[in-house]
Design a protein around this motif. Sequence first.
Motif, mmCIF file in Angstrom:
data_model
loop_
_atom_site.group_PDB
_atom_site.id
_atom_site.type_symbol
_atom_site.label_atom_id
_atom_site.label_comp_id
_atom_site.label_asym_id
_atom_site.label_seq_id
_atom_site.Cartn_x
_atom_site.Cartn_y
_atom_site.Cartn_z
ATOM 1 N N ARG A 1 -1.575 7.848 1.087
ATOM 2 C CA ARG A 1 -2.000 9.000 0.280
ATOM 3 C C ARG A 1 -3.222 9.648 0.920
ATOM 4 N NH1 ARG A 1 -1.270 6.263 -5.228
ATOM 5 N NH2 ARG A 1 0.981 6.352 -5.412
ATOM 6 N N ASP B 1 -1.476 -2.101 -9.154
ATOM 7 C CA ASP B 1 -2.594 -1.172 -8.973
ATOM 8 C C ASP B 1 -3.951 -1.840 -8.800
ATOM 9 O OD1 ASP B 1 -0.974 1.113 -9.081
ATOM 10 O OD2 ASP B 1 -0.911 0.988 -11.263
ATOM 11 N N TYR C 1 0.848 -1.184 0.000
ATOM 12 C CA TYR C 1 0.000 0.000 0.000
ATOM 13 C C TYR C 1 0.889 1.241 0.000
ATOM 14 C CZ TYR C 1 -3.314 -3.485 1.683
ATOM 15 O OH TYR C 1 -4.088 -4.607 1.817
ATOM 16 N N VAL D 1 -3.694 3.480 -0.398
ATOM 17 C CA VAL D 1 -4.009 3.049 -1.750
ATOM 18 C C VAL D 1 -3.278 1.721 -1.948
ATOM 19 C CG1 VAL D 1 -3.786 3.554 -4.214
ATOM 20 C CG2 VAL D 1 -4.238 5.409 -2.594
ATOM 21 N N TYR D 2 -4.034 0.704 -2.322
ATOM 22 C CA TYR D 2 -3.464 -0.621 -2.581
ATOM 23 C C TYR D 2 -2.728 -0.541 -3.909
ATOM 24 C CZ TYR D 2 -3.700 -5.823 -2.382
ATOM 25 O OH TYR D 2 -3.427 -7.164 -2.290
ATOM 26 N N THR D 3 -1.412 -0.757 -3.910
ATOM 27 C CA THR D 3 -0.626 -0.515 -5.111
ATOM 28 C C THR D 3 -0.040 -1.765 -5.751
ATOM 29 O OG1 THR D 3 1.239 0.014 -3.669
ATOM 30 C CG2 THR D 3 -0.002 1.870 -4.572
ATOM 31 N N ARG E 1 -8.952 1.744 -2.314
ATOM 32 C CA ARG E 1 -8.517 2.841 -1.445
ATOM 33 C C ARG E 1 -9.284 2.707 -0.148
ATOM 34 N NH1 ARG E 1 -6.535 7.699 -2.991
ATOM 35 N NH2 ARG E 1 -5.803 7.755 -5.121
ATOM 36 N N ASP F 1 -7.589 -2.131 -7.522
ATOM 37 C CA ASP F 1 -8.510 -1.007 -7.403
ATOM 38 C C ASP F 1 -9.085 -0.938 -5.990
ATOM 39 O OD1 ASP F 1 -10.066 1.156 -8.093
ATOM 40 O OD2 ASP F 1 -11.674 -0.071 -8.939
#
Length: 172
Positions: free
Chosen positions: A82, A117, A79, A87-89, A121, A119
Amino acid sequence: MFDALPDRLRGRTVRRTATALVATLLVVTAASVVPVGQQLVVADQRTGETVIATPVHENSTVALNYTHSVQKTPVLDQYTVRDGGFVYTRMEFQSYGWGLPSRSEVHEVNGTLVLDDPDWRGAEIHVKPGRVADHELVVDGHTFDLVNRSNARAVTLRVTDRSLLDATLDAI
């Protein structure tokens, strides 16, 4: 202690001591509420007790490393901090199994399946650290043993303001 002083000096000394004490309390109180950044707080879901608190900043990396309970292979959930949340990245895993993405666009990098990425948050991440999974929390390269820190109890990760007092105490 003040009995040996004349009355006029004793009163002045007591007033100065009281003034210094009040001033110190005001400074400490102000420092405890003045935000100077952010921190990642990991709290026990049942008691609310903080088990980890560590400084973070915008774009800090927060990762969970663990062993998949069925596949017995390593998994990484990454993550990025932000806007006061997560945000899961990225997700990395070695084989498909229960709870791992099977319908997402995954690519292979040196034998590891990678989902870039995902999807998602959120303001909080809920984790149930397990002794079999051996969960580790990695914050900007610093590793925490999440199982031992939480005693394998469910925890919530969130980003909060970090006070001037917290920052000062960390520096000592």
